[in-house]
Design an enzyme around this catalytic site. Structure first.
Site, PDB file in Angstrom:
ATOM      1  N   LYS A 194      73.225  47.041 -36.631  1.00 43.04           N
ATOM      2  CA  LYS A 194      73.759  48.331 -36.191  1.00 43.04           C
ATOM      3  C   LYS A 194      72.624  49.245 -35.735  1.00 43.04           C
ATOM      4  O   LYS A 194      72.662  49.813 -34.661  1.00 43.04           O
ATOM      5  CB  LYS A 194      74.556  48.951 -37.350  1.00 43.04           C
ATOM      6  CG  LYS A 194      75.144  50.302 -37.032  1.00 43.04           C
ATOM      7  CD  LYS A 194      76.003  50.818 -38.177  1.00 43.04           C
ATOM      8  CE  LYS A 194      76.358  52.280 -37.937  1.00 43.04           C
ATOM      9  NZ  LYS A 194      77.223  52.846 -38.962  1.00 43.04           N
ATOM     10  N   GLU A 200      64.138  43.194 -41.998  1.00 38.32           N
ATOM     11  CA  GLU A 200      64.416  41.752 -42.158  1.00 38.32           C
ATOM     12  C   GLU A 200      64.912  41.170 -40.838  1.00 38.32           C
ATOM     13  O   GLU A 200      64.438  40.129 -40.368  1.00 38.32           O
ATOM     14  CB  GLU A 200      65.485  41.519 -43.237  1.00 38.32           C
ATOM     15  CG  GLU A 200      65.068  41.881 -44.646  1.00 38.32           C
ATOM     16  CD  GLU A 200      65.453  43.297 -45.033  1.00 38.32           C
ATOM     17  OE1 GLU A 200      65.540  44.180 -44.140  1.00 38.32           O
ATOM     18  OE2 GLU A 200      65.648  43.537 -46.238  1.00 38.32           O
ATOM     19  N   GLY A 252      78.385  49.578 -41.517  1.00 40.35           N
ATOM     20  CA  GLY A 252      77.882  48.206 -41.499  1.00 40.35           C
ATOM     21  C   GLY A 252      78.785  47.217 -42.222  1.00 40.35           C
ATOM     22  O   GLY A 252      79.142  46.164 -41.695  1.00 40.35           O
ATOM     23  N   ARG A 253      79.194  47.555 -43.448  1.00 40.12           N
ATOM     24  CA  ARG A 253      79.981  46.594 -44.243  1.00 40.12           C
ATOM     25  C   ARG A 253      81.448  46.556 -43.833  1.00 40.12           C
ATOM     26  O   ARG A 253      82.253  45.857 -44.448  1.00 40.12           O
ATOM     27  CB  ARG A 253      79.808  46.894 -45.734  1.00 40.12           C
ATOM     28  CG  ARG A 253      80.133  48.311 -46.139  1.00 40.12           C
ATOM     29  CD  ARG A 253      79.604  48.622 -47.533  1.00 40.12           C
ATOM     30  NE  ARG A 253      79.736  50.038 -47.861  1.00 40.12           N
ATOM     31  CZ  ARG A 253      78.854  50.980 -47.543  1.00 40.12           C
ATOM     32  NH1 ARG A 253      77.770  50.661 -46.870  1.00 40.12           N
ATOM     33  NH2 ARG A 253      79.053  52.241 -47.903  1.00 40.12           N
ATOM     34  N   GLU A 338      78.239  48.554 -52.585  1.00 38.91           N
ATOM     35  CA  GLU A 338      77.520  49.486 -51.712  1.00 38.91           C
ATOM     36  C   GLU A 338      78.387  50.713 -51.411  1.00 38.91           C
ATOM     37  O   GLU A 338      77.878  51.799 -51.155  1.00 38.91           O
ATOM     38  CB  GLU A 338      77.098  48.794 -50.400  1.00 38.91           C
ATOM     39  CG  GLU A 338      75.981  49.519 -49.669  1.00 38.91           C
ATOM     40  CD  GLU A 338      75.331  48.699 -48.557  1.00 38.91           C
ATOM     41  OE1 GLU A 338      74.207  48.194 -48.748  1.00 38.91           O
ATOM     42  OE2 GLU A 338      75.951  48.545 -47.497  1.00 38.91           O
ATOM     43  N   HIS A 369      83.357  25.368 -64.299  1.00 39.19           N
ATOM     44  CA  HIS A 369      82.346  24.521 -64.946  1.00 39.19           C
ATOM     45  C   HIS A 369      81.012  25.253 -65.052  1.00 39.19           C
ATOM     46  O   HIS A 369      79.969  24.618 -65.234  1.00 39.19           O
ATOM     47  CB  HIS A 369      82.216  23.211 -64.175  1.00 39.19           C
ATOM     48  CG  HIS A 369      83.510  22.456 -64.166  1.00 39.19           C
ATOM     49  ND1 HIS A 369      83.865  21.579 -65.169  1.00 39.19           N
ATOM     50  CD2 HIS A 369      84.576  22.517 -63.325  1.00 39.19           C
ATOM     51  CE1 HIS A 369      85.077  21.097 -64.920  1.00 39.19           C
ATOM     52  NE2 HIS A 369      85.527  21.665 -63.811  1.00 39.19           N
ATOM     53  N   LYS A 498      63.536  50.441 -49.762  1.00 39.88           N
ATOM     54  CA  LYS A 498      63.028  50.162 -48.410  1.00 39.88           C
ATOM     55  C   LYS A 498      61.727  50.934 -48.174  1.00 39.88           C
ATOM     56  O   LYS A 498      60.755  50.402 -47.643  1.00 39.88           O
ATOM     57  CB  LYS A 498      64.039  50.607 -47.348  1.00 39.88           C
ATOM     58  CG  LYS A 498      65.247  49.717 -47.183  1.00 39.88           C
ATOM     59  CD  LYS A 498      66.080  50.199 -45.987  1.00 39.88           C
ATOM     60  CE  LYS A 498      67.445  49.566 -45.972  1.00 39.88           C
ATOM     61  NZ  LYS A 498      68.347  50.126 -44.958  1.00 39.88           N
TER      62      LYS A 498
END
Ligand code: F6P
Length: 533
Positions: A194, A200, A252-253, A338, A369, A498
């Site tokens: 965005k 990253e 963003g999410r 978030e 399991h 950050k």
């Protein structure tokens, strides 16, 4: 909105009154299952295996009214700037508004722009699907990765386009392992960011560009960008015809419905992507129209609030009995944590109750399991949210699907029913134990039971259904956020880390000193420098 203290108090009193009763005994009411179940289309949400009764539901829906959820919901859909720490509208719903009316932001209808971008995406997806491209690498992180990565896996039976890969972690292992086996001449790289500044993503994008150049590919033709930052995509060298933009009113999410979903569209084709959008739109319409007691997003939110904020169960497990939904817990983790992991309300006051829960999970039956032991016998209670399709995509393996469903239903039954000491003793007696050893062995086999769970069940996991599920959880998070009085659409909590990473980079490079850092951080830096020579 004023304090909801009285409502919280009333709910706490209710909890104190009912917390010791047996969930199973609630089913003495033959109508319980039907009463505490809601449906939209073919999707059914059963929350009857919780301690919520009619009084509690009434008190919980009163909370929604006192918090002004309906007004906030309408303000969101209408394009008002409800993200008020960033002064933005919240309009991911506009991205799936395929045939609704105009939505006005700052005096302008945003729908024509949304539809034009969607059409450009369709055209481009078709070009890619009909080209020599064999592999698509989506480089993004957080909301620019988790949604499409989850959905591409979820909709594998509909995947008839190029293979899709997702690179998110700045750990060079991720990009290296992904690119190693690809042909640079037939790979399309999509840089999904965005802001187009995320360290990253930009680091991985530059590495992928260098790889493509070194291996005979042509980044000027084989890179596309998904971003709100036209100037930065141009600086990176991606021509405007391969930039798919969106506005700052898409968080963003919440962004997989628009350009960030391009890799998904390339994978499953524009028609199936449209079906995904239609599923989201159907859930929007349901959320806007249904009464609270029939409204799936509202009910999911209320079940969440009851367990997290009233009962104090801080953890929630997402348990899809569907291998293809294995990434869904990660996706919901960002969506919920978030959005609602905040302690300050809109107006600056502290949140009155616990913030949003810890969300985690894994696909069933694998989780059985691994961590179900704790769910059944641990000292903490975890709200378990099961989901399962009545039908799988492998008709030739129907017996697998029947086993899968049996396991899903068995788990929610076991969590509720438990096993008493008497029952455990009877078993151990049969197995030949006696005396003290019988007691000791029996105690280990007791299940407290009374552990709450919900089940979301639907006919088949197709694109439409996935759209419904994602929109359902988005709106659930929204409702919870309104009740907590927080802004679910900012994420200031990611900033400090950050900033510190940026300031630590030259220290790790050895070009700046660790002076001023705390002793622990300085010691860790020193270890790294020593071992890296
Ligand atoms: O981690 C913070 C965050 O801003 C997320 O909200 C977002 O989804 C992610 O980083 C990626 O951001 P961008 O799409 O701008 O690269």
């Amino acid at each position: 909105m004023g304090s909801l203290r009285n409502h919280w108090n009333a709910l706490s009193e209710k909890h104190a009154e009912v917390c010791d009763r047996s969930l199973l005994s609630l089913f003495d009411d033959p109508d319980r299952a039907a009463t505490f179940t809601a449906q939209t289309g073919d999707m059914l949400f059963d929350y009857s295996k919780t301690n919520i009764d009619q009084d509690t539901l009434t008190a919980l829906t009163a909370l929604l009214d006192a918090a002004g959820v309906a007004q906030k919901r309408d303000a969101m859909f209408a394009g008002q700037a409800i993200n008020d720490t960033e002064g933005r509208a919240v309009l991911h719903t506009a991205l799936r508004n395929l045939d609704g009316g105009p939505v006005i932001v700052d005096g302008q209808d945003v729908i024509p722009g949304v539809r034009a971008t969607l059409q450009r995406m369709r055209d481009y997806a078709n070009v890619v699907r009909n080209s020599a491209i064999t592999d698509v690498v989506n480089i993004g992180i957080g909301g620019s990765d988790l949604g499409p990565a989850m959905a591409v896996a979820a909709l594998a039976p509909y995947h008839d386009g190029p293979r899709c890969h997702f690179v998110s972690n700045v750990d060079g292992a991720h990009v290296a392992d992904t690119l190693r086996n690809l042909d640079a001449k037939t790979t399309l790289v999509i840089v999904a960011s965005k802001t187009f500044t995320t360290i990253e993503t930009m680091t991985n994008a530059r590495t992928a560009r260098a790889w493509m150049m070194d291996h005979g590919g042509d980044p000027s033709a084989q890179f596309a960008a998904l971003s709100t930052a036209d100037d930065l995509t141009a600086d990176f060298g991606i021509p405007a015809e391969r930039v798919f933009g969106f506005e700052d009113w898409v968080g963003g999410r919440y962004s997989m419905w628009g350009p960030i979903g391009l890799s998904l569209m390339i994978a499953i084709g524009p028609k199936a992507f449209d079906a995904f959008l239609r599923g989201g739109q159907a859930m929007d319409q349901h959320f806007q129209a249904a009464e609270w007691h029939e409204n799936l997003p509202a009910l999911l939110a209320l079940v969440g609030i009851w367990h997290a904020q009233v009962c104090g169960y801080s953890s929630r497990a997402v348990l899809p009995y569907d291998q293809r939904l294995a990434r869904l817990p990660d996706y919901f983790q960002q969506l919920e944590m978030e959005s609602n992991g905040k302690s300050v309300q809109m107006g600056g006051a502290s949140v009155e109750v616990d913030s949003g829960p810890i969300v985690w999970g894994a696909a069933g039956t694998n989780g059985q399991h691994a961590f179900y032991q704790l769910l059944h016998q641990g000292t903490r209670v975890v709200l378990c949210e099961f989901m399962v399709a009545a039908e799988g995509h492998e008709p030739e393996l129907e017996h697998h699907h029947k086993l899968l469903i049996a396991n899903c239903l068995a788990q929610s039954e076991a969590l509720m029913r438990g096993r008493s000491l008497d029952e455990a003793r009877a078993r151990m007696e049969k197995a030949g134990f006696e005396g003290n050893e019988l007691d000791r062995q029996a105690r280990h086999r007791v299940f407290a039971g009374n552990r709450p769970s919900t089940t979301l069940i639907y006919p088949k996991l197709d694109p439409f259904t996935l759209g419904q599920i994602v929109a359902l959880y988005e709106h659930r998070v929204f409702v919870e956020g309104v009740v907590l009085g927080i802004n679910s659409f900012d994420q200031w909590g990611v900033e400090l880390g950050k900033e510190l990473a940026t300031s630590l980079q030259p220290v790790i490079d050895g070009t700046a000193s660790a002076d001023g850092k705390d002793g622990s951080t300085a010691q860790l830096v020193e270890f790294v420098l020593r071992h890296r020579g």
